[in-house]
Design a protein around this motif. Sequence first.
Motif, PDB file in Angstrom:
ATOM      1  N   ALA A   1      16.842 -19.556  86.958  1.00  0.00           N
ATOM      2  CA  ALA A   1      17.385 -19.298  85.623  1.00  0.00           C
ATOM      3  C   ALA A   1      16.358 -19.639  84.544  1.00  0.00           C
ATOM      4  O   ALA A   1      16.234 -18.939  83.530  1.00  0.00           O
ATOM      5  N   TYR A   2      15.596 -20.710  84.783  1.00  0.00           N
ATOM      6  CA  TYR A   2      14.597 -21.168  83.806  1.00  0.00           C
ATOM      7  C   TYR A   2      13.554 -20.099  83.527  1.00  0.00           C
ATOM      8  O   TYR A   2      13.169 -19.880  82.365  1.00  0.00           O
ATOM      9  N   VAL A   3      13.091 -19.412  84.595  1.00  0.00           N
ATOM     10  CA  VAL A   3      12.046 -18.403  84.407  1.00  0.00           C
ATOM     11  C   VAL A   3      12.630 -17.028  84.107  1.00  0.00           C
ATOM     12  O   VAL A   3      11.886 -16.051  83.970  1.00  0.00           O
ATOM     13  N   SER A   4      13.963 -16.938  83.982  1.00  0.00           N
ATOM     14  CA  SER A   4      14.598 -15.638  83.765  1.00  0.00           C
ATOM     15  C   SER A   4      15.369 -15.575  82.454  1.00  0.00           C
ATOM     16  O   SER A   4      16.292 -14.784  82.314  1.00  0.00           O
TER      17      SER A   4
ATOM     18  N   GLN B   1      19.007 -13.616  91.281  1.00  0.00           N
ATOM     19  CA  GLN B   1      18.593 -13.739  89.890  1.00  0.00           C
ATOM     20  C   GLN B   1      17.896 -12.471  89.418  1.00  0.00           C
ATOM     21  O   GLN B   1      18.090 -12.020  88.288  1.00  0.00           O
ATOM     22  N   SER B   2      17.094 -11.881  90.305  1.00  0.00           N
ATOM     23  CA  SER B   2      16.424 -10.628  89.949  1.00  0.00           C
ATOM     24  C   SER B   2      17.449  -9.531  89.673  1.00  0.00           C
ATOM     25  O   SER B   2      17.348  -8.792  88.686  1.00  0.00           O
ATOM     26  N   ALA B   3      18.468  -9.450  90.548  1.00  0.00           N
ATOM     27  CA  ALA B   3      19.516  -8.439  90.367  1.00  0.00           C
ATOM     28  C   ALA B   3      20.340  -8.715  89.119  1.00  0.00           C
ATOM     29  O   ALA B   3      20.689  -7.792  88.372  1.00  0.00           O
ATOM     30  N   ALA B   4      20.651 -10.008  88.896  1.00  0.00           N
ATOM     31  CA  ALA B   4      21.442 -10.365  87.714  1.00  0.00           C
ATOM     32  C   ALA B   4      20.678 -10.053  86.437  1.00  0.00           C
ATOM     33  O   ALA B   4      21.241  -9.537  85.454  1.00  0.00           O
ATOM     34  N   TYR B   5      19.373 -10.353  86.429  1.00  0.00           N
ATOM     35  CA  TYR B   5      18.549 -10.097  85.251  1.00  0.00           C
ATOM     36  C   TYR B   5      18.460  -8.596  84.962  1.00  0.00           C
ATOM     37  O   TYR B   5      18.526  -8.151  83.814  1.00  0.00           O
ATOM     38  N   THR B   6      18.334  -7.804  86.028  1.00  0.00           N
ATOM     39  CA  THR B   6      18.153  -6.361  85.875  1.00  0.00           C
ATOM     40  C   THR B   6      19.456  -5.640  85.530  1.00  0.00           C
ATOM     41  O   THR B   6      19.487  -4.755  84.671  1.00  0.00           O
ATOM     42  N   ASN B   7      20.557  -6.041  86.203  1.00  0.00           N
ATOM     43  CA  ASN B   7      21.801  -5.257  86.128  1.00  0.00           C
ATOM     44  C   ASN B   7      22.900  -5.883  85.275  1.00  0.00           C
ATOM     45  O   ASN B   7      23.819  -5.170  84.852  1.00  0.00           O
ATOM     46  N   LEU B   8      22.845  -7.199  85.048  1.00  0.00           N
ATOM     47  CA  LEU B   8      23.963  -7.848  84.367  1.00  0.00           C
ATOM     48  C   LEU B   8      23.605  -8.417  83.008  1.00  0.00           C
ATOM     49  O   LEU B   8      24.485  -8.940  82.317  1.00  0.00           O
TER      50      LEU B   8
ATOM     51  N   GLY C   1      28.518  -9.909  77.132  1.00  0.00           N
ATOM     52  CA  GLY C   1      27.855 -10.689  76.099  1.00  0.00           C
ATOM     53  C   GLY C   1      27.069 -11.870  76.642  1.00  0.00           C
ATOM     54  O   GLY C   1      26.724 -12.778  75.876  1.00  0.00           O
ATOM     55  N   MET C   2      26.751 -11.868  77.941  1.00  0.00           N
ATOM     56  CA  MET C   2      26.047 -12.998  78.550  1.00  0.00           C
ATOM     57  C   MET C   2      24.692 -12.559  79.093  1.00  0.00           C
ATOM     58  O   MET C   2      24.525 -11.430  79.558  1.00  0.00           O
ATOM     59  N   SER C   3      23.740 -13.511  79.060  1.00  0.00           N
ATOM     60  CA  SER C   3      22.412 -13.264  79.625  1.00  0.00           C
ATOM     61  C   SER C   3      22.498 -13.210  81.150  1.00  0.00           C
ATOM     62  O   SER C   3      23.437 -13.749  81.761  1.00  0.00           O
ATOM     63  N   GLY C   4      21.485 -12.603  81.756  1.00  0.00           N
ATOM     64  CA  GLY C   4      21.467 -12.481  83.208  1.00  0.00           C
ATOM     65  C   GLY C   4      21.465 -13.820  83.921  1.00  0.00           C
ATOM     66  O   GLY C   4      22.077 -13.973  84.982  1.00  0.00           O
ATOM     67  N   TRP C   5      20.772 -14.834  83.352  1.00  0.00           N
ATOM     68  CA  TRP C   5      20.715 -16.138  84.030  1.00  0.00           C
ATOM     69  C   TRP C   5      22.094 -16.791  84.070  1.00  0.00           C
ATOM     70  O   TRP C   5      22.385 -17.569  84.995  1.00  0.00           O
TER      71      TRP C   5
ATOM     72  N   SER D   1       5.821  -9.652  86.490  1.00  0.00           N
ATOM     73  CA  SER D   1       7.103  -9.310  85.866  1.00  0.00           C
ATOM     74  C   SER D   1       8.185 -10.276  86.331  1.00  0.00           C
ATOM     75  O   SER D   1       8.020 -10.993  87.331  1.00  0.00           O
ATOM     76  N   VAL D   2       9.323 -10.289  85.604  1.00  0.00           N
ATOM     77  CA  VAL D   2      10.431 -11.185  85.952  1.00  0.00           C
ATOM     78  C   VAL D   2      10.939 -10.892  87.364  1.00  0.00           C
ATOM     79  O   VAL D   2      11.231 -11.806  88.144  1.00  0.00           O
ATOM     80  N   SER D   3      11.044  -9.611  87.720  1.00  0.00           N
ATOM     81  CA  SER D   3      11.506  -9.264  89.062  1.00  0.00           C
ATOM     82  C   SER D   3      10.536  -9.772  90.123  1.00  0.00           C
ATOM     83  O   SER D   3      10.945 -10.315  91.153  1.00  0.00           O
ATOM     84  N   GLN D   4       9.234  -9.632  89.883  1.00  0.00           N
ATOM     85  CA  GLN D   4       8.238 -10.121  90.840  1.00  0.00           C
ATOM     86  C   GLN D   4       8.261 -11.640  90.928  1.00  0.00           C
ATOM     87  O   GLN D   4       8.105 -12.207  92.020  1.00  0.00           O
TER      88      GLN D   4
END
Length: 501
Positions: free
Chosen positions: A64-67, A188-195, A200-204, A305-308
Amino acid sequence: MSSEVIKPPKRSLLGVIKEVFNWYPSAYSSEERKLLFKLDVSILVYACLCFFVKFLDQTNISNAYVSGLKEDFGLYGNELNYFNICYYSAYVLFQVPGMLLMSRPSLARWLLPTLEILWGICTFAQSRVTNVQQLYALRFLVGMFEAPVFAGTHFVLGSWYSGPELFKRAGTWFLCNPLGSMVSGYLQSAAYTNLSGVGGMSGWRWLFIIDGIFTIPVALIGFVIFPGIPDSPRPFFFSARDIEIAKERIKKANIRRPGRLGLDVFKRSFARWHIYVFLFCYACMILSSYPSSYMNLWLKEEGYSVSQINQLPTVTYAIQIVASWLGTTLAAIYPSWIIYTMASFCTLFATLCMCIWYIPTGLKFFAWYLFGVSGCLSPILYSTVNTIVKDDSEERALIMGSMMTFGYQFQIWVPLLLFPTAGPNGAPRWPKGWPFTFVFFFFLWVGFITSLVLYRRDKKKKEKGLAGLEGSGSESGSDSPGLESEAVVVVESAKGDDRRY
């Protein structure tokens, strides 16, 4: 009776492969094989799921910290270290009390599922924090509720299994540690990309919600299938005959059942070498493993990148999964010191690369991933504790809890000195931290070898003493054949253990 060490028989490659997958030996009776299957389904299924979500929840703070968490809350100091310090402070404080409670038969069945419900609630709550202080408090609570899970599961495994059975199950169970960390990166990668932005919430924030959705059902499963220890109330799927066979097995393996819990357990434990050597080993293990889990910080610094950043470190966890299962299984077949030495050499080489630091990028990736071989070190160490201290259930619980307490208390302050997040000596270069890591890995190997040497020495003394007592009883026509029988059981058990040490 001879105290000569029995050498393990030579095996062909095909024989080794068969032994790796031989969980239910044909030499066992059909009743015992059925019991082992029930134990595997109940203990391993729940323990693996529980351990998986524990490390899912434990790793999510770094992901979550890096995302986005760092940017959302403006965290540009050592806050990531402080999150971990809150977690490990509680983890340290509640280790020994939790482990002593786990040794009580009436509580062993229900303690872990109850604690899992509580940390699942706290995991959900982390998705709704509005400031960093709330996150500090929740990390403390999660650490408190998760405290007995790791050592407690090892204690439960050592209460039902022995010998090669124990090593194989411990390695299989431990692979859920890196599996949870690995899946957390993908989640986290999926949450950052898709959610990101959904509701109204961040991916983390969604990562914590997803983790909570995993955690609560696993806890409910535990209330149904987790059997605790052999003297706990019998689950519905175990017959009275199953429990009888289980108690016969632990008696044959010379595993002492729980007795009265009093202050004398501290006196007994501190009078023997076990607690000192194993506390030293685990402190070295914890300190040496700290920096290897922060490959994501290096990737972030390198501009990936965040995903990587979330996905590339999962290769290390995949290697840990293989090493945990295969290394521990081989330690049940071959002398454990050989497997431990090979894995330690890999970690020392990887750490040496990090000490040099300015090396080709490909070699640095190789070094980060080579740390995954360390996945077998912890389950082999804990299985060795279960084997060496099997004659005292309360001492075994105290040592396992103390190992976690002593080891993780260094996580409270050492990272601030050796592994700061920011500054000229900060992550991921750590010019002071990596050399110390090399020393810790070396001392871990020295401590483990020392424990085996001392164990072999004690066993030889015990064999000679019991053999002399047996001979004296025979010559004098002793009326206590039970003592003579017990001597034979202990000596044969010692010989069986020495095959692996």
